[in-house]
Design an enzyme around this catalytic site. Structure first.
Site, short mmCIF file in Angstrom:
data_model
loop_
_atom_site.label_atom_id
_atom_site.label_comp_id
_atom_site.label_asym_id
_atom_site.label_seq_id
_atom_site.Cartn_x
_atom_site.Cartn_y
_atom_site.Cartn_z
N LYS A 11 2.05 -3.49 -2.19
CA LYS A 11 2.14 -4.64 -1.27
C LYS A 11 3.57 -5.16 -1.10
O LYS A 11 3.80 -6.30 -0.77
CB LYS A 11 1.21 -5.80 -1.70
N HIS A 36 3.68 4.68 -5.77
CA HIS A 36 3.74 3.40 -6.49
C HIS A 36 3.98 3.67 -7.98
O HIS A 36 3.89 2.75 -8.80
CB HIS A 36 2.43 2.61 -6.35
N SER A 56 0.47 -11.57 -1.82
CA SER A 56 -0.04 -10.53 -0.94
C SER A 56 -0.98 -9.58 -1.70
O SER A 56 -2.07 -9.25 -1.23
CB SER A 56 1.12 -9.74 -0.35
#
Length: 154
Positions: A48, A110, A140
């Site tokens: 995010k 990630h 978020s």
């Protein structure tokens, strides 16, 4: 749909000292053995933090002039595969990345730096690291995970 009808969220578990979900580790051998190419570009982000945004921008910069039709004909997750993801209903990220015919290949992750496949370092690949204000990122991520059922309860 009522909560009782929702599929269960996967648990977090300790994976080599890092909290992970199985969707990131089910294909681990293929992730670690992934063969990067010297012209690959790795987009490394915290979830995010702007991963999709940067993926679109780089795809447009590299291929927007020569192949503009790809913007509407190929989903972003196929143009810029998510290396470690293995969501059973989609082709694993390692397979999607291997099938890319573009040069450079744009690949996102990630993963913490210690888990990035060694071939990215051996091939001296470029890495685009994206960071976001931590407070904005947290808010978020929290709201995303409230609706995203492939991660534990936020």
């Amino acid at each position: 749909m009522e909560n009782s009808e929702l599929p269960p969220r996967p648990p977090l578990f300790d994976f080599q000292g890092v909290s992970m979900i199985h969707y990131f580790t089910d294909n681990w051998e293929n992730v670690q053995n992934f063969q990067a190419r010297p012209d690959d570009i790795l987009i490394a982000t915290y979830p995010k933090a702007g991963t999709t945004w940067v993926s679109y921008i780089l795809d447009l910069l590299y291929f927007g002039q020569t192949a503009p039709e790809r913007q509407t004909s190929i989903p972003i997750y196929e143009r810029v595969p998510f290396l470690e993801c293995d969501f059973k209903m989609l082709t694993p990220g390692t397979e999607l990345a291997d099938k890319l015919t573009t040069s450079p290949r744009l690949i996102k992750t990630h993963l913490p730096v210690q888990f990035v496949p060694k071939s990215f370092w051996e091939q001296n690949c470029r890495v685009v690291y994206v960071a976001r204000n931590a407070k904005d990122n947290l808010v978020s991520y929290f709201h995303f995970d409230k609706m995203n059922l492939v991660e534990p309860e936020p």
